[in-house]
Design a protein around this motif. Structure first.
Motif, short mmCIF file in Angstrom:
data_model
loop_
_atom_site.label_atom_id
_atom_site.label_comp_id
_atom_site.label_asym_id
_atom_site.label_seq_id
_atom_site.Cartn_x
_atom_site.Cartn_y
_atom_site.Cartn_z
N GLN A 1 0.83 -1.18 0.00
CA GLN A 1 0.00 0.00 0.00
C GLN A 1 0.87 1.24 0.00
O GLN A 1 1.99 1.23 0.47
CB GLN A 1 -0.90 0.01 1.24
N GLY A 2 0.32 2.29 -0.50
CA GLY A 2 1.06 3.55 -0.54
C GLY A 2 1.81 3.71 -1.83
O GLY A 2 2.54 2.83 -2.25
N LEU A 3 1.61 4.84 -2.45
CA LEU A 3 2.29 5.15 -3.69
C LEU A 3 3.21 6.33 -3.50
O LEU A 3 2.97 7.20 -2.65
CB LEU A 3 1.27 5.49 -4.79
N LEU A 4 4.26 6.35 -4.30
CA LEU A 4 5.18 7.47 -4.32
C LEU A 4 5.04 8.20 -5.64
O LEU A 4 4.95 7.57 -6.69
CB LEU A 4 6.62 7.00 -4.16
N ALA A 34 14.35 6.81 3.08
CA ALA A 34 14.15 7.08 1.67
C ALA A 34 15.47 6.98 0.91
O ALA A 34 16.54 7.28 1.45
CB ALA A 34 13.56 8.47 1.47
N GLY A 35 15.36 6.58 -0.33
CA GLY A 35 16.54 6.48 -1.17
C GLY A 35 16.25 6.99 -2.57
O GLY A 35 15.09 7.03 -3.00
N ASN A 100 8.99 2.48 5.68
CA ASN A 100 8.81 3.16 6.96
C ASN A 100 10.02 3.00 7.88
O ASN A 100 10.46 3.97 8.51
CB ASN A 100 7.52 2.70 7.65
N ILE A 101 10.58 1.80 7.99
CA ILE A 101 11.70 1.59 8.88
C ILE A 101 12.91 1.08 8.10
O ILE A 101 12.90 -0.03 7.58
CB ILE A 101 11.36 0.58 10.00
N ASP A 105 21.98 0.03 5.74
CA ASP A 105 22.05 -0.36 4.33
C ASP A 105 20.97 0.32 3.50
O ASP A 105 20.30 -0.32 2.69
CB ASP A 105 21.93 -1.88 4.19
N CYS A 106 20.81 1.61 3.67
CA CYS A 106 19.75 2.30 2.95
C CYS A 106 20.05 2.40 1.45
O CYS A 106 19.19 2.81 0.68
CB CYS A 106 19.47 3.68 3.53
N ASP A 107 21.26 2.02 1.05
CA ASP A 107 21.60 2.04 -0.37
C ASP A 107 21.22 0.75 -1.08
O ASP A 107 21.45 0.62 -2.29
CB ASP A 107 23.08 2.31 -0.55
N ALA A 108 20.64 -0.18 -0.37
CA ALA A 108 20.24 -1.46 -0.98
C ALA A 108 18.79 -1.38 -1.44
O ALA A 108 17.89 -1.17 -0.63
CB ALA A 108 20.41 -2.59 0.03
N ALA A 109 18.58 -1.53 -2.74
CA ALA A 109 17.23 -1.40 -3.28
C ALA A 109 16.26 -2.38 -2.65
O ALA A 109 15.06 -2.07 -2.52
CB ALA A 109 17.28 -1.60 -4.80
N ILE A 110 16.74 -3.52 -2.25
CA ILE A 110 15.87 -4.54 -1.67
C ILE A 110 15.24 -4.09 -0.37
O ILE A 110 14.24 -4.65 0.08
CB ILE A 110 16.65 -5.86 -1.49
N ARG A 111 15.78 -3.06 0.24
CA ARG A 111 15.23 -2.55 1.50
C ARG A 111 13.88 -1.88 1.32
O ARG A 111 13.14 -1.72 2.29
CB ARG A 111 16.20 -1.54 2.12
N TYR A 112 13.56 -1.47 0.11
CA TYR A 112 12.41 -0.60 -0.12
C TYR A 112 11.21 -1.35 -0.67
O TYR A 112 11.34 -2.29 -1.47
CB TYR A 112 12.80 0.53 -1.08
N ASN A 113 10.02 -0.91 -0.24
CA ASN A 113 8.80 -1.54 -0.74
C ASN A 113 7.88 -0.54 -1.45
O ASN A 113 6.77 -0.89 -1.84
CB ASN A 113 8.03 -2.23 0.40
#
Length: 125
Positions: A1-4, A34-35, A100-101, A105-113
């Motif tokens: 859920q949630g769009l950017l 955020a990245g 959200n959390i 490793d905020c540079d890893a794309a896999i961290r983001y949803n």
């Protein structure tokens, strides 16, 4: 859920500046980790810069360190990527990403949803 949703790309001459903005449709992206990632023509997506939740730490790729910054507007609930002294090699599609959390490793794309649709940045004379 949630769009950017992101905006602010365009054409700029070398040495110029652009600011990319990132907004959450139904959440306050300024409070999230955020990245910013970019994909240059013919290349793989790479991390440009990022910030962990609560702003505890930031990361910038060596190629942009000192030229790019990440900030937030808490009133408008936006995240920004300020890009200064742009170079032709900065050309690409830039994507905002968030979760959200994120505490490391905020540079890893896999961290983001959550991902934005991409903004095209062209640096050319």
């Amino acid at each position: 859920q949630g769009l950017l949703i992101e905006f602010g790309g365009g054409l700029v001459e070398p040495g110029g500046s652009l600011r990319l903005s990132c907004a959450g449709v139904d959440f306050a992206v300024n409070q999230y980790g955020a990245g910013w990632f970019r994909q240059a023509p013919g290349k793989q997506r790479e991390a440009v810069g990022c910030i962990t939740t609560y702003g505890a730490s930031t990361y910038f790729d060596d190629s942009v360190n000192g030229r790019f910054t990440i900030s937030a507007d808490n009133a408008k609930k936006l995240r920004y990527l300020q890009m200064n002294d742009l170079k032709p090699e900065d050309t690409g599609v830039y994507y905002c990403a968030s979760r959200n959390i994120i505490i490391e490793d905020c540079d890893a794309a896999i961290r983001y949803n959550k991902w934005g649709q991409g903004s095209k940045v062209t640096v050319s004379a």
